[in-house]
Design a protein around this motif. Structure first.
Motif, PDB file in Angstrom:
ATOM      1  N   ARG A 111      11.283  -0.147  12.489  1.00 35.90           N
ATOM      2  CA  ARG A 111       9.975  -0.761  12.730  1.00 35.90           C
ATOM      3  C   ARG A 111       8.939   0.269  13.175  1.00 35.90           C
ATOM      4  NH1 ARG A 111      10.059  -5.664  16.672  1.00 35.90           N
ATOM      5  NH2 ARG A 111      10.234  -4.025  18.212  1.00 35.90           N
ATOM      6  N   ALA A 112       9.308   1.181  14.068  1.00 36.29           N
ATOM      7  CA  ALA A 112       8.350   2.179  14.550  1.00 36.29           C
ATOM      8  C   ALA A 112       7.838   3.067  13.412  1.00 36.29           C
ATOM      9  CB  ALA A 112       8.985   3.031  15.648  1.00 36.29           C
ATOM     10  N   GLU A 113       8.711   3.401  12.472  1.00 29.92           N
ATOM     11  CA  GLU A 113       8.297   4.212  11.331  1.00 29.92           C
ATOM     12  C   GLU A 113       7.348   3.438  10.428  1.00 29.92           C
ATOM     13  OE1 GLU A 113      11.939   5.377   9.455  1.00 29.92           O
ATOM     14  OE2 GLU A 113      12.510   6.712  11.105  1.00 29.92           O
ATOM     15  N   VAL A 114       7.643   2.162  10.218  1.00 30.35           N
ATOM     16  CA  VAL A 114       6.787   1.327   9.363  1.00 30.35           C
ATOM     17  C   VAL A 114       5.403   1.181   9.982  1.00 30.35           C
ATOM     18  CG1 VAL A 114       6.468  -0.973   8.354  1.00 30.35           C
ATOM     19  CG2 VAL A 114       8.739   0.093   8.347  1.00 30.35           C
ATOM     20  N   THR A 115       5.350   0.856  11.280  1.00 29.78           N
ATOM     21  CA  THR A 115       4.039   0.665  11.924  1.00 29.78           C
ATOM     22  C   THR A 115       3.248   1.962  11.942  1.00 29.78           C
ATOM     23  OG1 THR A 115       5.002   0.917  14.138  1.00 29.78           O
ATOM     24  CG2 THR A 115       4.735  -1.330  13.295  1.00 29.78           C
ATOM     25  N   ALA A 116       3.920   3.105  12.124  1.00 34.83           N
ATOM     26  CA  ALA A 116       3.223   4.400  12.096  1.00 34.83           C
ATOM     27  C   ALA A 116       2.657   4.682  10.706  1.00 34.83           C
ATOM     28  CB  ALA A 116       4.173   5.519  12.523  1.00 34.83           C
ATOM     29  N   ASP A 148       0.822  -1.214   0.000  1.00 34.39           N
ATOM     30  CA  ASP A 148       0.000   0.000   0.000  1.00 34.39           C
ATOM     31  C   ASP A 148       0.859   1.269   0.000  1.00 34.39           C
ATOM     32  OD1 ASP A 148      -2.302   1.522  -0.059  1.00 34.39           O
ATOM     33  OD2 ASP A 148      -2.760   1.273   2.081  1.00 34.39           O
ATOM     34  N   GLY A 149       1.932   1.246  -0.782  1.00 36.57           N
ATOM     35  CA  GLY A 149       2.799   2.409  -0.891  1.00 36.57           C
ATOM     36  C   GLY A 149       3.781   2.585   0.257  1.00 36.57           C
ATOM     37  N   VAL A 150       3.796   1.667   1.211  1.00 36.25           N
ATOM     38  CA  VAL A 150       4.691   1.756   2.366  1.00 36.25           C
ATOM     39  C   VAL A 150       5.836   0.761   2.191  1.00 36.25           C
ATOM     40  CG1 VAL A 150       4.877   1.424   4.872  1.00 36.25           C
ATOM     41  CG2 VAL A 150       2.802   2.450   3.901  1.00 36.25           C
ATOM     42  N   GLN A 151       7.062   1.259   2.293  1.00 37.83           N
ATOM     43  CA  GLN A 151       8.221   0.361   2.291  1.00 37.83           C
ATOM     44  C   GLN A 151       8.259  -0.329   3.642  1.00 37.83           C
ATOM     45  OE1 GLN A 151      12.051   1.974   1.096  1.00 37.83           O
ATOM     46  NE2 GLN A 151      13.103   0.473   2.383  1.00 37.83           N
ATOM     47  N   ALA A 189      -0.360   2.354  10.173  1.00 40.47           N
ATOM     48  CA  ALA A 189      -1.513   2.801  10.966  1.00 40.47           C
ATOM     49  C   ALA A 189      -2.154   4.030  10.326  1.00 40.47           C
ATOM     50  CB  ALA A 189      -1.083   3.100  12.397  1.00 40.47           C
ATOM     51  N   ALA A 190      -1.340   4.941   9.814  1.00 42.21           N
ATOM     52  CA  ALA A 190      -1.869   6.145   9.160  1.00 42.21           C
ATOM     53  C   ALA A 190      -2.685   5.800   7.921  1.00 42.21           C
ATOM     54  CB  ALA A 190      -0.720   7.091   8.783  1.00 42.21           C
ATOM     55  N   LYS A 191      -2.390   4.659   7.314  1.00 40.13           N
ATOM     56  CA  LYS A 191      -3.134   4.219   6.128  1.00 40.13           C
ATOM     57  C   LYS A 191      -4.294   3.288   6.509  1.00 40.13           C
ATOM     58  CE  LYS A 191       0.038   4.914   2.434  1.00 40.13           C
ATOM     59  NZ  LYS A 191      -0.535   5.010   1.116  1.00 40.13           N
ATOM     60  N   GLY A 192      -4.541   3.125   7.807  1.00 36.28           N
ATOM     61  CA  GLY A 192      -5.678   2.322   8.256  1.00 36.28           C
ATOM     62  C   GLY A 192      -5.398   0.836   8.355  1.00 36.28           C
ATOM     63  N   HIS A 193      -4.146   0.452   8.572  1.00 38.49           N
ATOM     64  CA  HIS A 193      -3.781  -0.965   8.698  1.00 38.49           C
ATOM     65  C   HIS A 193      -3.331  -1.254  10.122  1.00 38.49           C
ATOM     66  CE1 HIS A 193      -4.173  -1.277   4.397  1.00 38.49           C
ATOM     67  NE2 HIS A 193      -3.283  -0.311   4.227  1.00 38.49           N
ATOM     68  N   PRO A 194      -4.300  -1.618  10.989  1.00 33.05           N
ATOM     69  CA  PRO A 194      -3.951  -1.881  12.387  1.00 33.05           C
ATOM     70  C   PRO A 194      -3.312  -3.256  12.565  1.00 33.05           C
ATOM     71  CG  PRO A 194      -6.269  -2.308  12.038  1.00 33.05           C
ATOM     72  CD  PRO A 194      -5.713  -1.778  10.725  1.00 33.05           C
ATOM     73  N   GLY A 195      -2.722  -3.434  13.717  1.00 33.72           N
ATOM     74  CA  GLY A 195      -2.118  -4.717  14.038  1.00 33.72           C
ATOM     75  C   GLY A 195      -1.826  -4.819  15.513  1.00 33.72           C
ATOM     76  N   GLY A 240       8.064  -8.654  16.318  1.00 28.23           N
ATOM     77  CA  GLY A 240       7.590  -7.739  15.292  1.00 28.23           C
ATOM     78  C   GLY A 240       6.210  -7.202  15.549  1.00 28.23           C
ATOM     79  N   PHE A 241       5.436  -7.178  14.489  1.00 29.33           N
ATOM     80  CA  PHE A 241       4.105  -6.591  14.513  1.00 29.33           C
ATOM     81  C   PHE A 241       3.237  -7.341  13.514  1.00 29.33           C
ATOM     82  CE2 PHE A 241       1.060  -3.055  13.985  1.00 29.33           C
ATOM     83  CZ  PHE A 241       0.906  -2.690  15.316  1.00 29.33           C
ATOM     84  N   ASN A 242       2.106  -7.889  13.990  1.00 34.16           N
ATOM     85  CA  ASN A 242       1.185  -8.651  13.154  1.00 34.16           C
ATOM     86  C   ASN A 242       0.087  -7.728  12.630  1.00 34.16           C
ATOM     87  OD1 ASN A 242       2.590 -10.973  13.931  1.00 34.16           O
ATOM     88  ND2 ASN A 242       1.241 -11.294  15.674  1.00 34.16           N
ATOM     89  N   LEU A 243      -0.040  -7.642  11.312  1.00 34.85           N
ATOM     90  CA  LEU A 243      -1.041  -6.791  10.693  1.00 34.85           C
ATOM     91  C   LEU A 243      -2.284  -7.594  10.360  1.00 34.85           C
ATOM     92  CD1 LEU A 243      -0.187  -3.777  10.181  1.00 34.85           C
ATOM     93  CD2 LEU A 243       1.738  -5.322  10.279  1.00 34.85           C
ATOM     94  N   ARG A 244      -3.439  -7.061  10.700  1.00 34.25           N
ATOM     95  CA  ARG A 244      -4.697  -7.768  10.460  1.00 34.25           C
ATOM     96  C   ARG A 244      -4.939  -8.035   8.982  1.00 34.25           C
ATOM     97  NH1 ARG A 244      -6.683  -4.264  14.928  1.00 34.25           N
ATOM     98  NH2 ARG A 244      -6.544  -5.608  16.751  1.00 34.25           N
ATOM     99  N   ALA A 245      -4.294  -7.260   8.133  1.00 31.22           N
ATOM    100  CA  ALA A 245      -4.455  -7.460   6.688  1.00 31.22           C
ATOM    101  C   ALA A 245      -3.965  -8.845   6.255  1.00 31.22           C
ATOM    102  CB  ALA A 245      -3.707  -6.376   5.922  1.00 31.22           C
TER     103      ALA A 245
END
Length: 175
Positions: free
Chosen positions: A81-86, A72-75, A89-95, A101-106
């Motif tokens: 990691r904090a920059e990626v998760t932010a 979704d346009g995010v590298q 989240a700004a694009k509406g992809h929670p986890g 790491g971080f598990n994304l609901r997508a």
């Protein structure tokens, strides 16, 4: 390389038979038939986990020498990691956070094994900088990374049913 959450990447998708993947990518880097296979014919490298029926059940993509992993346009890879998760989240992809790491609901997780120091991305970072760099992405349905994990044994039909129940595969048309 762009990921398809919960599904895979262009070269390999959850449920693909090993022989189909190997027609696309060639033989894995190691000889023999193993549950996990490393395909270094693409950058970034793919690591696939096969089930007992030789169907893909998990796709892992590491950071690349030349290319990185995107959604979704995010590298996703080779960034803090904090920059990626932010950004996600700004694009509406929670986890939810996990141990590495971080598990994304997508339908994917980003992870760091702490093999890269923050100094790689920030030359001014102190030696003990705790920031983690995303080293890879694992792709499967969100439930794979949570308590509702897929069956680790069973038939191809059972795995297919599990994937259909979770919306990863389309439902079959009635006869």
């Amino acid at each position: 390389m762009e990921i398809i959450p919960g599904v895979g990447v262009d070269a390999a998708k959850i449920g693909d038979p090993r022989e189909v993947v190997e027609r696309r990518l060639g033989s894995p880097a190691h000889a023999g038939v193993h549950t996990r296979a490393v395909y270094d014919s693409v950058d970034p490298t793919l690591v696939l986990t096969y089930d007992q029926d030789d169907a893909v059940e998990l796709i892992e993509v590491g950071y690349g020498q030349h290319d990185q992993v995107f959604f979704d346009g995010v590298q996703l890879t080779y960034r803090f990691r904090a920059e990626v998760t932010a950004d996600l989240a700004a694009k509406g992809h929670p986890g939810t956070p996990s141990d590495i790491g971080f598990n994304l609901r997508a339908g994917f997780t980003i992870f760091s094994m702490a093999s890269l120091s923050a100094h790689r991305l920030d030359p001014a970072a102190p030696e003990d900088d705790p920031r983690r760099i995303v080293e890879g992405v694992a792709i499967a349905p969100y439930s794979y990374f949570t308590d509702d994990a897929p069956p680790l044994s069973g038939t191809a039909e059972e795995l297919e049913a599990w994937l259909r129940d979770r919306g990863v595969l389309p439902t079959k048309a009635s006869d």
